[in-house]
Structure formats: structure tokens, C-alpha cells
Scaffold this motif. Structure first.
Motif, PDB file in Angstrom:
ATOM      1  N   SER A 189      -0.165  -3.660  -6.649  1.00 17.92           N
ATOM      2  CA  SER A 189       0.582  -2.822  -5.698  1.00 17.92           C
ATOM      3  C   SER A 189       1.611  -1.973  -6.429  1.00 17.92           C
ATOM      4  O   SER A 189       1.797  -0.788  -6.120  1.00 17.92           O
ATOM      5  CB  SER A 189       1.281  -3.684  -4.642  1.00 17.92           C
ATOM      6  N   SER A 193       1.144   2.071  -6.630  1.00 15.90           N
ATOM      7  CA  SER A 193       2.206   2.813  -5.953  1.00 15.90           C
ATOM      8  C   SER A 193       2.892   3.776  -6.912  1.00 15.90           C
ATOM      9  O   SER A 193       3.631   4.666  -6.480  1.00 15.90           O
ATOM     10  CB  SER A 193       3.238   1.853  -5.357  1.00 15.90           C
ATOM     11  N   GLY A 211       5.382  -0.550  -3.185  1.00 12.62           N
ATOM     12  CA  GLY A 211       4.266  -1.480  -3.055  1.00 12.62           C
ATOM     13  C   GLY A 211       4.554  -2.589  -2.060  1.00 12.62           C
ATOM     14  O   GLY A 211       3.715  -2.922  -1.214  1.00 12.62           O
ATOM     15  N   ASP A 312      -3.473   1.485  -1.453  1.00 11.74           N
ATOM     16  CA  ASP A 312      -3.553   0.025  -1.348  1.00 11.74           C
ATOM     17  C   ASP A 312      -5.000  -0.457  -1.324  1.00 11.74           C
ATOM     18  O   ASP A 312      -5.270  -1.622  -1.610  1.00 11.74           O
ATOM     19  CB  ASP A 312      -2.827  -0.445  -0.083  1.00 11.74           C
TER      20      ASP A 312
END
Length: 500
Positions: A189, A193, A211, A312
């Protein structure tokens, strides 16, 4: 006496209304279901609930897609499923996939998709480049396709590579060793991100914070679904919901300020200069749509949040890959061997990772980020129309499952086995039997960016670290079959040890 008679009259009236409503309900359900008499359907739980009780039980036991797979195998590749007043055509027929994903005039995305709002608070909106439709969506897609074109990946790679190297050198290096266990979904994440910042969305927030925020938003979405219940009402009134909504508002407020600043910067620059970064292109795309001028910045924010929500998907894709690798160590070691003999130079050098690409393609088959999709049939005159082998009324919901077609034993040999070698020798699946990035006009814009960043991430990590699974035996990570977009239940824990 009069009062007693009055009370009885009221009770009789209430009883009559109740009976009339029940008759109306039965007749409505019977009539709408009769419109689908020619389509195979599993046996009903009961008349009023249809198949809903069986479906709810399958969701609780995490066998939702297994249930639909068994139904399609027994009753036909396209079946009717009834849940109260809802009538759903569920299909795993590749020919139906083609029609549903290609005919934009007849099929649209649903207006109530849960990733568009969070208990009334706008997240990605109804007109984003991903969730929108119609003329404005086509304008956005055409403009954004330039950025995500395969030919543009070399430029994107040059921005993403140093970002990844810096993450490994600084952030990750401080976390590994000494037996420390990392949760891969959380780490991925942070990585994914950061990628939007590399291609133009810099200055928003720390990637780790973004994230965690995106993960929290996505975890809230299931709590919006389904019928109203006491649990849902209590959650909607609770602290957790309020904190999440406040977080979304804060994210949107900050992004809106950035959008205003970027718009002014673009207006003050040379008008002949075309934006090349994702932020500038999103602003340009929204300015060319038929939107209210005073809401343009809101639409830009919708698109930016869509970018982060879609990022994601790659997080889950790599996390799910490592779930499979835990029981396929020979695949892991062969991929690692290839990566450690490889020298990363430019974007084109990634094409040398032939086995790694096979592993990714196979992982995308085993657990695509979008497990199933939904479309709504809308006919021009509002009457029935022929779709595939069946006559369907307008407003019919059609659900299709990439996961199930990817696990169909009539299409794939040993479909439940992770076998990268199936992609050898120029293997090319039959049309509409492999759709990790969907297909047709709504096929994923960012598929080349996704493949590039996933390869870059694997190379950057596996050239520096050995990954050892530390998965819980009691709560093993698994794919949640109840959601359309892939969710992973339980932590994907691994120990990373520096490779010398």
C-alpha cells in the motif's frame, strides 16, 4: 361501544392493507420472475426469498463464488438468480461476456456502486474516468489513454524507478532484519500510493498515510452494502464511520486546493504547451467535459481519488501472489533466480523477465483484482431485447465473474493450480476467457502501468531481500469471495531478510 367498534374498524383496515400488500408483493414477484421463464435457474429456497438465504449462507462461509460456479456447472453457463425483488442474470459464458462488456449503448454500470460514496460522503463520484459513462466519460478516456499508452511507459518508468529505489534504501531498509515480520498488504500500500506522486500527483501526502487511508476507505465499503440492518445502522451512527467520513473530507479538501493551484498554473503557462503528467491531463479532461464550471475541481478530485483506489488493486494483486507462492515455493525460487540474474536498466529491459511475467499472468488468472462485475441492461424503447440466447427485459442486472471463467475446468487445465508454465510457447487464451483487466471499450486503461509497476516492485524487492512466509495457521490469508473487488481476509505476513 362506539369506541370498541372504532377500534375494530381500525384493526380490520390495517389487516386489509396488510393482506393487500402481501398479495401485491406476491403478484409482483411472480410477474417479474415470469419474464425470465426461459432461463435456467437453481431451485428456490422459498418463493419470497428466492435464492437469498443460500447466497447469504455462502457469503458467511466464504464460498459465494464457489456456489455460483457449482450452479453454472449444473444448470447452465447463464442462470437466473432471484433475491427477493432482485432478478439477476449470472453468466460465465464468454460469448455473453463479449456482449455485456462491448455494447456500451445497451449496458451501463450501476448508479449505486459502493465505491462512489461513503454514507453520503463523496469519494470517487459518479463521473470519474473509471465509474462514469456516456459522452463525458468517452472524452476523459480518450485524453487519459495517451498517458497510459504502452509507448508512454518508458517515461513513467523513469519517474517510478528512483522512487522505488529510494523506498528500498530508506523506508524498507529500516524495517527488515532481526526477525521482524511485515504485513505485505500494508507495505505494498505504501509503495503503490507513492507511484501516483512519481507521475504528477506529488505533494499530496506521505505515501504510508495515503495507503492506510485508502485501505480504511475500502474496508468501510462492505459495511454500506446489503439491506438495512441493526448492525449497519449502529455502524452508520458510530465513531468509526464519523472518523472515516472526516478523513475523506480532509483528503478531498486538500486535493481540491491542489487542483485549484494546478489549474491556475496551467492557465498562466504557454497555452500551446500540453500537459504530460497525470494531474494536468485529469484537469484538461474535465475541462473538456460538459460539467458545471463551478464543480470542475470536485470532478478532478473524484478522478484523483479514483486513481488511488485503483492503485490498491495492484496492492492486492501482489499480496495475493505471495499467498499462492507460500504453497508453491518452487515457483518462488525460480522467479527469484531470474530476477537476481537480471540487470534493470530501462523500461524495455523488463521484457527480459519472461518467467516473472508468466507468474504475474498466472496470478492475475488465479485471483483477478476484480472478481466479478455488474452491468445494467437499458433498451432504447424500454422493452425486451435478445441478449445472447435469451430475451431479457430492460433494467435486468447482469453479473459476470472473471474469477469463475478463470477457474473454469472446461477452459483451463487444472484451473486451481498455480502453473506459470501454461503461458509458455506463445499461449494465447480464447477471447473473453481471460479478463483480469476486463475487455472491450471499458477495458482497464492502466493495464500497462500496472504490469510495469508490479514488475518494478518485484525486481526492487527480490534483488535485495529474501521473503519467508510467516502466515498464521489459524487465520490463513484468503480471498474474500463475497466482494466484487478482491479483498484479502487476514494478514499476509512475511519476514524479509537482506540478501547478500
Amino acid at each position: 361501544m362506539i369506541e370498541i367498534l372504532g377500534g375494530c374498524s381500525l384493526l380490520i383496515s390495517v389487516f386489509i392493507i396488510f393482506v393487500v400488500y402481501q398479495i401485491y408483493t406476491v403478484l409482483t414477484i411472480a410477474y417479474t420472475r415470469s419474464l425470465y421463464n426461459g432461463i435456467p435457474s437453481p431451485p428456490l429456497d422459498n418463493f419470497l426469498n428466492g435464492h437469498q438465504l443460500t447466497m447469504v449462507a455462502a457469503k458467511k462461509s466464504n464460498t459465494f463464488l464457489d456456489l455460483f460456479g457449482a450452479w453454472c456447472k449444473e444448470y447452465g453457463s447463464s442462470i437466473m438468480v432471484f433475491a427477493g425483488f432482485r432478478n439477476i442474470l449470472f453468466t460465465v459464458d464468454p460469448d455473453m461476456f463479449k456482449v455485456v462488456t462491448s455494447d456500451l449503448n445497451s449496458f451501463s454500470k450501476l448508479d449505486d456502486l459502493p465505491n462512489r460514496s461513503l454514507f453520503g460522503q463523496r469519494i470517487a463520484g459518479w463521473n470519474s474516468v473509471l465509474t462514469g459513462g456516456g459522452h463525458n466519460w468517452a472524452i476523459k478516456r480518450k485524453i487519459m489513454s495517451k498517458f497510459f499508452a504502452k509507448a508512454n511507459m518508458s517515461e513513467a518508468f523513469e519517474f517510478c524507478k528512483p522512487l522505488m529505489q529510494n523506498y528500498v534504501r530508506s523506508t524498507l531498509a529500516q524495517k527488515v532484519g532481526k526477525g521482524q515480520v511485515l504485513e505485505l498488504h500494508e507495505e505494498f500500500s505504501t509503495i503503490f500510493s507513492a507511484y501516483p506522486a512519481a507521475v504528477g500527483l506529488n505533494g499530496f501526502d506521505d505515501p504510508s498515510t495515503i495507503g492506510k487511508n485508502i485501505t480504511k476507505i475500502l474496508e468501510m465499503i462492505p459495511k454500506q452494502l446489503g439491506k438495512m440492518s441493526l448492525t449497519k445502522i449502529l455502524f452508520a451512527m458510530g465513531k468509526e464511520k464519523n472518523e472515516t467520513v472526516d478523513m475523506v473530507i480532509a483528503m478531498r479538501t486538500r486535493l481540491k486546493a491542489m487542483s485549484l493551484e494546478k489549474s491556475q498554473e496551467m492557465k498562466s503557462s504557454d497555452s500551446e504547451t500540453q500537459p504530460t503528467d497525470i494531474f494536468g491531463l485529469l484537469i484538461q479532461a474535465n475541462e473538456r467535459c460538459d460539467f458545471q464550471r463551478d464543480l470542475l475541481d470536485e470532478y478532478v478530485v473524484d478522478d484523483i481519488l479514483t486513481v488511488y483506489l485503483v492503485m490498491d488493486n495492484m496492492v492486492k494483486q501482489l499480496a495475493s501472489l505471495f499467498i499462492f507462492l507460500e504453497s508453491h515455493q518452487q515457483v518462488y525460487h525460480k522467479m527469484v533466480e531470474e530476477i537476481r540474474q537480471f540487470t534493470l536498466t530501462d523500461c524495455t529491459s523488463l521484457s527480459q523477465l519472461r518467467y516473472t511475467e508468466k507468474v504475474l499472468l498466472e496470478s492475475l488468472r488465479m485471483a483477478p483484482a476484480l472478481l466479478r462485475g455488474t452491468r445494467l441492461l437499458k433498451t432504447a424503447g424500454g422493452g425486451p431485447t435478445k441478449i445472447g440466447h435469451y430475451i431479457l427485459p430492460s433494467n435486468t442486472q447482469i453479473h459476470f465473474s472473471q474469477y469463475l471463467i478463470h477457474h473454469n475446468e472446461d477452459v483451463w487445465k487444472a484451473p486451481d493450480v498455480l502453473d506459470p508454465e501454461r503461458w509458455s510457447g506463445g499461449f494465447n487464451p480464447e477471447p473473453y476467457t481471460y479478463m483480469p483487466f476486463l475487455a472491450g471499450p471499458r477495458g482497464c486503461l492502466g493495464k500497462h502501468f500496472a504490469m510495469m509497476t508490479m514488475k518494478l516492485t518485484l525486481v526492487s524487492l527480490l534483488q535485495k531481500f529474501d521473503f519467508t512466509p510467516r502466515l498464521s495457521k489459524e487465520k490463513k490469508p484468503t480471498i474474500d469471495q463475497g466482494m466484487a473487488v478482491m479483498r484479502i481476509r487476514n494478514n499476509v505476513d512475511y519476514e524479509l531478510v537482506p540478501f547478500c
